[in-house]
Design a protein around this motif. Structure first.
Motif, short mmCIF file in Angstrom:
data_model
loop_
_atom_site.label_atom_id
_atom_site.label_comp_id
_atom_site.label_asym_id
_atom_site.label_seq_id
_atom_site.Cartn_x
_atom_site.Cartn_y
_atom_site.Cartn_z
N ARG A 187 0.84 -1.20 0.00
CA ARG A 187 0.00 0.00 0.00
C ARG A 187 0.88 1.25 0.00
O ARG A 187 1.94 1.26 0.63
CB ARG A 187 -0.90 0.02 1.23
N PHE A 188 0.44 2.28 -0.73
CA PHE A 188 1.21 3.53 -0.73
C PHE A 188 1.47 4.00 0.69
O PHE A 188 2.55 4.48 1.00
CB PHE A 188 0.47 4.64 -1.50
N GLY A 189 0.48 3.84 1.56
CA GLY A 189 0.64 4.26 2.95
C GLY A 189 1.72 3.51 3.70
O GLY A 189 2.21 3.98 4.73
N ASP A 190 2.11 2.33 3.21
CA ASP A 190 3.13 1.50 3.86
C ASP A 190 4.45 1.47 3.09
O ASP A 190 5.36 0.73 3.46
CB ASP A 190 2.62 0.06 4.02
N LEU A 191 4.55 2.23 2.03
CA LEU A 191 5.71 2.15 1.14
C LEU A 191 7.01 2.58 1.82
O LEU A 191 8.07 2.04 1.52
CB LEU A 191 5.46 2.99 -0.11
N LEU A 192 6.94 3.52 2.74
CA LEU A 192 8.15 4.03 3.40
C LEU A 192 8.97 2.92 4.04
O LEU A 192 10.18 2.90 3.93
CB LEU A 192 7.79 5.09 4.44
N GLY A 193 8.35 1.94 4.68
CA GLY A 193 9.08 0.87 5.35
C GLY A 193 9.26 -0.38 4.51
O GLY A 193 9.77 -1.38 5.01
N ALA A 194 8.86 -0.34 3.26
CA ALA A 194 8.91 -1.54 2.41
C ALA A 194 10.33 -1.80 1.89
O ALA A 194 11.13 -0.89 1.75
CB ALA A 194 7.95 -1.39 1.24
N GLU A 220 10.16 8.97 -4.25
CA GLU A 220 9.79 10.29 -4.79
C GLU A 220 8.30 10.36 -5.07
O GLU A 220 7.65 11.36 -4.77
CB GLU A 220 10.58 10.58 -6.07
N PHE A 221 7.75 9.30 -5.65
CA PHE A 221 6.32 9.24 -5.96
C PHE A 221 5.50 9.38 -4.67
O PHE A 221 4.56 10.16 -4.58
CB PHE A 221 6.04 7.91 -6.65
N ARG A 222 5.88 8.61 -3.65
CA ARG A 222 5.20 8.65 -2.35
C ARG A 222 5.29 10.04 -1.73
O ARG A 222 4.29 10.60 -1.27
CB ARG A 222 5.81 7.61 -1.41
N ARG A 223 6.48 10.61 -1.72
CA ARG A 223 6.69 11.93 -1.12
C ARG A 223 5.89 13.01 -1.85
O ARG A 223 5.31 13.90 -1.22
CB ARG A 223 8.18 12.26 -1.10
N PHE A 224 5.84 12.93 -3.17
CA PHE A 224 5.04 13.88 -3.94
C PHE A 224 3.58 13.79 -3.51
O PHE A 224 2.91 14.80 -3.28
CB PHE A 224 5.17 13.60 -5.45
N GLY A 225 3.08 12.57 -3.36
CA GLY A 225 1.69 12.36 -2.95
C GLY A 225 1.37 12.85 -1.56
O GLY A 225 0.23 13.15 -1.23
N HIS A 226 2.40 12.97 -0.73
CA HIS A 226 2.20 13.48 0.62
C HIS A 226 2.51 14.97 0.72
O HIS A 226 2.75 15.49 1.81
CB HIS A 226 3.04 12.67 1.62
N GLY A 227 2.51 15.64 -0.43
CA GLY A 227 2.58 17.10 -0.43
C GLY A 227 3.95 17.71 -0.55
O GLY A 227 4.08 18.94 -0.56
N ASP A 254 -3.92 6.29 -0.51
CA ASP A 254 -3.01 5.59 0.42
C ASP A 254 -3.22 4.08 0.45
O ASP A 254 -2.36 3.35 0.91
CB ASP A 254 -3.15 6.15 1.84
N THR A 255 -4.36 3.61 -0.04
CA THR A 255 -4.62 2.17 -0.02
C THR A 255 -4.31 1.51 -1.37
O THR A 255 -4.40 0.28 -1.48
CB THR A 255 -6.09 1.86 0.35
N LEU A 256 -3.95 2.31 -2.37
CA LEU A 256 -3.56 1.73 -3.66
C LEU A 256 -2.31 0.88 -3.47
O LEU A 256 -1.46 1.19 -2.62
CB LEU A 256 -3.29 2.83 -4.68
N LEU A 257 -2.19 -0.18 -4.25
CA LEU A 257 -1.04 -1.07 -4.15
C LEU A 257 0.01 -0.71 -5.18
O LEU A 257 -0.31 -0.43 -6.33
CB LEU A 257 -1.48 -2.52 -4.37
N VAL A 258 1.26 -0.71 -4.74
CA VAL A 258 2.39 -0.45 -5.63
C VAL A 258 3.16 -1.75 -5.78
O VAL A 258 3.49 -2.42 -4.80
CB VAL A 258 3.32 0.63 -5.05
N CYS A 259 3.43 -2.12 -7.03
CA CYS A 259 4.21 -3.34 -7.28
C CYS A 259 5.31 -2.99 -8.28
O CYS A 259 5.25 -1.96 -8.94
CB CYS A 259 3.32 -4.46 -7.81
N TRP A 260 6.31 -3.85 -8.36
CA TRP A 260 7.46 -3.55 -9.22
C TRP A 260 8.04 -4.82 -9.79
O TRP A 260 7.79 -5.93 -9.32
CB TRP A 260 8.52 -2.79 -8.44
N LYS A 261 8.85 -4.61 -10.82
CA LYS A 261 9.55 -5.72 -11.46
C LYS A 261 10.90 -5.21 -11.92
O LYS A 261 10.99 -4.19 -12.62
CB LYS A 261 8.73 -6.22 -12.66
N GLU A 262 11.94 -5.90 -11.51
CA GLU A 262 13.29 -5.58 -11.97
C GLU A 262 13.40 -5.94 -13.44
O GLU A 262 12.79 -6.91 -13.89
CB GLU A 262 14.32 -6.36 -11.15
N THR A 263 14.18 -5.17 -14.18
CA THR A 263 14.34 -5.44 -15.61
C THR A 263 15.81 -5.42 -15.99
O THR A 263 16.56 -4.57 -15.54
CB THR A 263 13.60 -4.40 -16.47
#
Length: 162
Positions: A18-25, A99-106, A124-133
């Motif tokens: 969740r975007f709200g939990d991204l800081l500690g991920a 950076e994306f998270r910080r922008f969203g928090h103003g 804040d409840t949207l899910l962020v996922c990623w894939k290494e390339t």
């Protein structure tokens, strides 16, 4: 590819934080692509004003009409982005998603891409996922956007350009 959490998982994406939990991920500091997922699919609630930062003094908010026009019914994926290694090779997914998270928090951070995310009531409840390339992330992102456009006839909600 299915534009759902399950479809992204099947394509090698991980995280789903969740975007709200991204800081500690534990986001990898390597190049890759990322997606923002909204579950469940349904009519969104939009905020009148964006929570996004005022980078260079610019208000990232857009009108309700613009938000309605950009909405893509039936897709869980609301944004697709990329993260290069940068000049030093040390930027990657961790830095870009922070950076994306910080922008969203103003904060006035340079992450204008995906700014419509921050007018969704449940951002804040949207899910962020990623894939290494191993391939240049911009090429992978472009291919994903082409596939999405082929299926839906338009870009994901918060992708305002290819």
């Amino acid at each position: 590819m299915e534009w759902t959490r399950e479809g992204l998982e099947g394509d090698g994406f991980s995280g789903f934080v969740r975007f709200g939990d991204l800081l500690g991920a534990e986001v990898p500091a390597v190049p890759g692509v990322y997606a923002v997922v909204r579950q469940p699919v349904g009519e969104p609630e939009f905020l009148l004003s964006s929570s996004g930062g005022r980078f260079k003094g610019e208000d990232p908010s857009v009108s309700r009409e613009r938000l309605d026009a950009e909405w893509v019914p039936g897709s869980e994926v609301v944004y697709i982005g990329k993260a290069s290694g940068g000049a030093t090779g040390r930027r990657g997914l961790r830095k870009r998603l922070d950076e994306f998270r910080r922008f969203g928090h103003g904060e006035p951070v340079g992450h204008k891409g995906g700014r419509l995310i921050w007018q969704l009531e449940e951002s804040d409840t949207l899910l962020v996922c990623w894939k290494e390339t191993a391939v240049e992330p911009a090429l992978v992102e472009s291919a994903m956007l082409r596939k999405f456009t082929t299926e839906f006839g338009r870009l994901p909600f918060a992708n305002l350009r290819n």
